[in-house]
Design a protein around this motif. Structure first.
Motif, PDB file in Angstrom:
ATOM      1  N   LEU A 109       0.651  -1.363  -0.190  1.00 11.89           N
ATOM      2  CA  LEU A 109       0.041   0.021  -0.259  1.00 11.89           C
ATOM      3  C   LEU A 109       0.808   1.325   0.086  1.00 11.89           C
ATOM      4  N   VAL A 110       1.866   1.394   0.827  1.00  6.16           N
ATOM      5  CA  VAL A 110       2.796   2.394   0.462  1.00  6.16           C
ATOM      6  C   VAL A 110       3.503   2.624  -0.571  1.00  6.16           C
ATOM      7  N   ARG A 111       3.720   1.683  -1.093  1.00  6.68           N
ATOM      8  CA  ARG A 111       4.415   1.665  -2.558  1.00  6.68           C
ATOM      9  C   ARG A 111       3.529   2.115  -3.462  1.00  6.68           C
ATOM     10  N   ILE A 112       2.337   1.664  -3.517  1.00  5.44           N
ATOM     11  CA  ILE A 112       1.215   2.207  -4.340  1.00  5.44           C
ATOM     12  C   ILE A 112       1.002   3.630  -4.204  1.00  5.44           C
ATOM     13  N   ASP A 113       0.794   3.989  -3.053  1.00  4.97           N
ATOM     14  CA  ASP A 113       0.659   5.413  -2.403  1.00  4.97           C
ATOM     15  C   ASP A 113       1.700   6.264  -3.064  1.00  4.97           C
ATOM     16  N   ALA A 114       2.877   5.854  -3.012  1.00  2.00           N
ATOM     17  CA  ALA A 114       3.921   6.515  -3.465  1.00  2.00           C
ATOM     18  C   ALA A 114       4.065   6.698  -5.091  1.00  2.00           C
ATOM     19  N   MET A 115       3.690   5.780  -5.746  1.00  2.00           N
ATOM     20  CA  MET A 115       3.581   5.695  -7.276  1.00  2.00           C
ATOM     21  C   MET A 115       2.402   6.813  -7.609  1.00  2.00           C
ATOM     22  N   LEU A 116       1.247   6.645  -6.947  1.00  2.00           N
ATOM     23  CA  LEU A 116       0.252   7.475  -7.294  1.00  2.00           C
ATOM     24  C   LEU A 116       0.738   8.955  -7.071  1.00  2.00           C
ATOM     25  N   GLU A 117       1.148   9.238  -6.211  1.00  2.00           N
ATOM     26  CA  GLU A 117       1.627  10.491  -5.685  1.00  2.00           C
ATOM     27  C   GLU A 117       2.875  11.074  -6.683  1.00  2.00           C
ATOM     28  N   ARG A 118       3.793  10.225  -7.231  1.00  2.00           N
ATOM     29  CA  ARG A 118       4.467  10.844  -8.346  1.00  2.00           C
ATOM     30  C   ARG A 118       3.879  10.936  -9.541  1.00  2.00           C
ATOM     31  N   MET A 119       2.810  10.294  -9.737  1.00  2.00           N
ATOM     32  CA  MET A 119       2.064  10.731 -11.313  1.00  2.00           C
ATOM     33  C   MET A 119       1.512  11.995 -11.264  1.00  2.00           C
ATOM     34  N   PRO A 120       1.777  12.739 -12.557  1.00  2.00           N
ATOM     35  CA  PRO A 120       0.937  13.916 -12.754  1.00  2.00           C
ATOM     36  C   PRO A 120      -0.630  13.908 -12.618  1.00  2.00           C
ATOM     37  N   ALA A 121      -1.122  14.924 -12.018  1.00  2.00           N
ATOM     38  CA  ALA A 121      -2.671  14.924 -11.723  1.00  2.00           C
ATOM     39  C   ALA A 121      -3.711  14.292 -12.603  1.00  2.00           C
ATOM     40  N   LYS A 122      -3.404  14.636 -13.685  1.00  2.00           N
ATOM     41  CA  LYS A 122      -4.189  14.171 -14.787  1.00  2.00           C
ATOM     42  C   LYS A 122      -3.968  12.605 -15.019  1.00  2.00           C
ATOM     43  N   VAL A 123      -2.980  12.153 -14.976  1.00  4.89           N
ATOM     44  CA  VAL A 123      -2.829  10.716 -15.271  1.00  4.89           C
ATOM     45  C   VAL A 123      -3.022   9.771 -13.973  1.00  4.89           C
ATOM     46  N   ARG A 124      -2.856  10.303 -12.745  1.00  4.91           N
ATOM     47  CA  ARG A 124      -3.265  10.036 -11.718  1.00  4.91           C
ATOM     48  C   ARG A 124      -4.755   9.685 -11.293  1.00  4.91           C
ATOM     49  N   ALA A 125      -5.452  10.871 -11.846  1.00  4.87           N
ATOM     50  CA  ALA A 125      -7.154  11.088 -11.983  1.00  4.87           C
ATOM     51  C   ALA A 125      -7.569   9.933 -13.097  1.00  4.87           C
ATOM     52  N   ALA A 126      -7.272   9.766 -14.240  1.00  6.98           N
ATOM     53  CA  ALA A 126      -7.483   8.903 -15.393  1.00  6.98           C
ATOM     54  C   ALA A 126      -7.347   7.391 -14.828  1.00  6.98           C
ATOM     55  N   PHE A 127      -6.271   7.329 -14.290  1.00  6.64           N
ATOM     56  CA  PHE A 127      -6.011   5.853 -13.704  1.00  6.64           C
ATOM     57  C   PHE A 127      -7.037   5.483 -12.627  1.00  6.64           C
ATOM     58  N   LEU A 128      -7.162   6.388 -11.539  1.00  6.93           N
ATOM     59  CA  LEU A 128      -8.265   6.299 -10.781  1.00  6.93           C
ATOM     60  C   LEU A 128      -9.729   5.738 -10.918  1.00  6.93           C
ATOM     61  N   MET A 129      -9.955   6.743 -12.136  1.00  8.96           N
ATOM     62  CA  MET A 129     -11.348   6.690 -12.654  1.00  8.96           C
ATOM     63  C   MET A 129     -11.594   5.365 -13.544  1.00  8.96           C
ATOM     64  N   SER A 130     -10.542   5.061 -14.033  1.00  8.79           N
ATOM     65  CA  SER A 130     -10.770   3.570 -14.774  1.00  8.79           C
ATOM     66  C   SER A 130     -10.682   2.713 -13.721  1.00  8.79           C
ATOM     67  N   GLN A 131      -9.804   2.520 -12.730  1.00  8.37           N
ATOM     68  CA  GLN A 131      -9.660   1.336 -11.910  1.00  8.37           C
ATOM     69  C   GLN A 131     -10.661   1.157 -10.651  1.00  8.37           C
ATOM     70  N   PHE A 132     -11.172   2.471 -10.373  1.00  6.48           N
ATOM     71  CA  PHE A 132     -11.970   2.217  -9.079  1.00  6.48           C
ATOM     72  C   PHE A 132     -13.257   2.691  -9.500  1.00  6.48           C
ATOM     73  N   GLU A 133     -13.471   3.566 -10.533  1.00  2.33           N
ATOM     74  CA  GLU A 133     -14.933   3.757 -10.844  1.00  2.33           C
ATOM     75  C   GLU A 133     -15.482   3.133 -11.988  1.00  2.33           C
ATOM     76  N   GLY A 134     -14.731   2.180 -12.686  1.00  3.65           N
ATOM     77  CA  GLY A 134     -14.829   1.632 -13.949  1.00  3.65           C
ATOM     78  C   GLY A 134     -15.410   2.419 -15.256  1.00  3.65           C
ATOM     79  N   LEU A 135     -14.732   3.539 -15.350  1.00  2.00           N
ATOM     80  CA  LEU A 135     -14.923   4.495 -16.223  1.00  2.00           C
ATOM     81  C   LEU A 135     -14.582   3.954 -17.500  1.00  2.00           C
ATOM     82  N   SER A 136     -15.299   4.386 -18.700  1.00  2.00           N
ATOM     83  CA  SER A 136     -14.683   3.736 -19.899  1.00  2.00           C
ATOM     84  C   SER A 136     -13.579   5.306 -20.382  1.00  2.00           C
ATOM     85  N   TYR A 137     -12.522   5.064 -21.477  1.00  2.00           N
ATOM     86  CA  TYR A 137     -11.773   6.034 -21.662  1.00  2.00           C
ATOM     87  C   TYR A 137     -12.751   7.208 -21.951  1.00  2.00           C
ATOM     88  N   ALA A 138     -13.623   7.239 -22.859  1.00  2.00           N
ATOM     89  CA  ALA A 138     -14.518   8.308 -23.391  1.00  2.00           C
ATOM     90  C   ALA A 138     -15.258   8.995 -22.238  1.00  2.00           C
TER      91      ALA A 138
END
Length: 169
Positions: A109-138
């Motif tokens: 969990l600590v490593r995942i948190d560090a990885m997410l923290e290093r991502m630019p904001a829009k990259v992180r947001a897109a990744f989280l929306m995809s993985q945790f909200e199940g949103l499509s790319y569109a």
């Protein structure tokens, strides 16, 4: 004099010149003598491992920056650990993970948190929306107000970051 000997002397001089001051500075800010001692020690350990030493006149500011980063890392780790412990406190006794499993999960969990923290904001947001909200790319593109190709690029960067964390292990 060899480079290794010079580096050792530089670190030794930094330690002699600034360790007491750094420990006091941390003790005043943290209000805890033992934690301050641990972070001061870890600051010099990080210097030793990195092999990068500041110029003589920049010693204190360099050490303070490292120490601040270590304090932030420690607070972040404590926050993650508490959230994890709170979540498993709800589990019935037979389903509670062993101490070893807890340590592995917490480190992950600590490593995942560090990885997410290093991502630019829009990259992180897109990744989280995809993985945790199940949103499509569109849907992500619409929500972020960017093009579909931008979301694809963000996801490539996010997946690369995930692989990097995997291979660092």
């Amino acid at each position: 004099m060899s480079a290794a000997t010079g580096a050792k002397q530089t670190l030794q001089q930094l330690y002699l010149d600034h360790h007491g001051w750094l420990h006091g500075w941390l003790r005043r800010r943290l209000g805890d003598r033992e934690r301050a001692a641990d972070i001061a020690h870890d600051t010099f350990l990080r210097l030793l491992v990195s092999g990068r030493y500041p110029a003589r006149q920049e010693g204190r500011s360099y050490l303070v920056q490292i120490a601040r980063n270590l304090v932030v890392d420690q607070w972040r780790r404590q926050r993650i650990e508490q959230a994890y412990l709170d979540s498993i406190a709800q589990l019935p006794e037979p389903e509670t993970p062993s101490l070893e499993t807890r340590a592995i999960i917490l480190e992950t969990l600590v490593r995942i948190d560090a990885m997410l923290e290093r991502m630019p904001a829009k990259v992180r947001a897109a990744f989280l929306m995809s993985q945790f909200e199940g949103l499509s790319y569109a849907q992500i593109a619409e929500r972020l107000g960017v093009s579909l190709s931008s979301v694809q690029k963000y996801m490539i960067r996010a997946i690369q970051a995930c692989y990097q964390v995997l291979y660092e292990a």
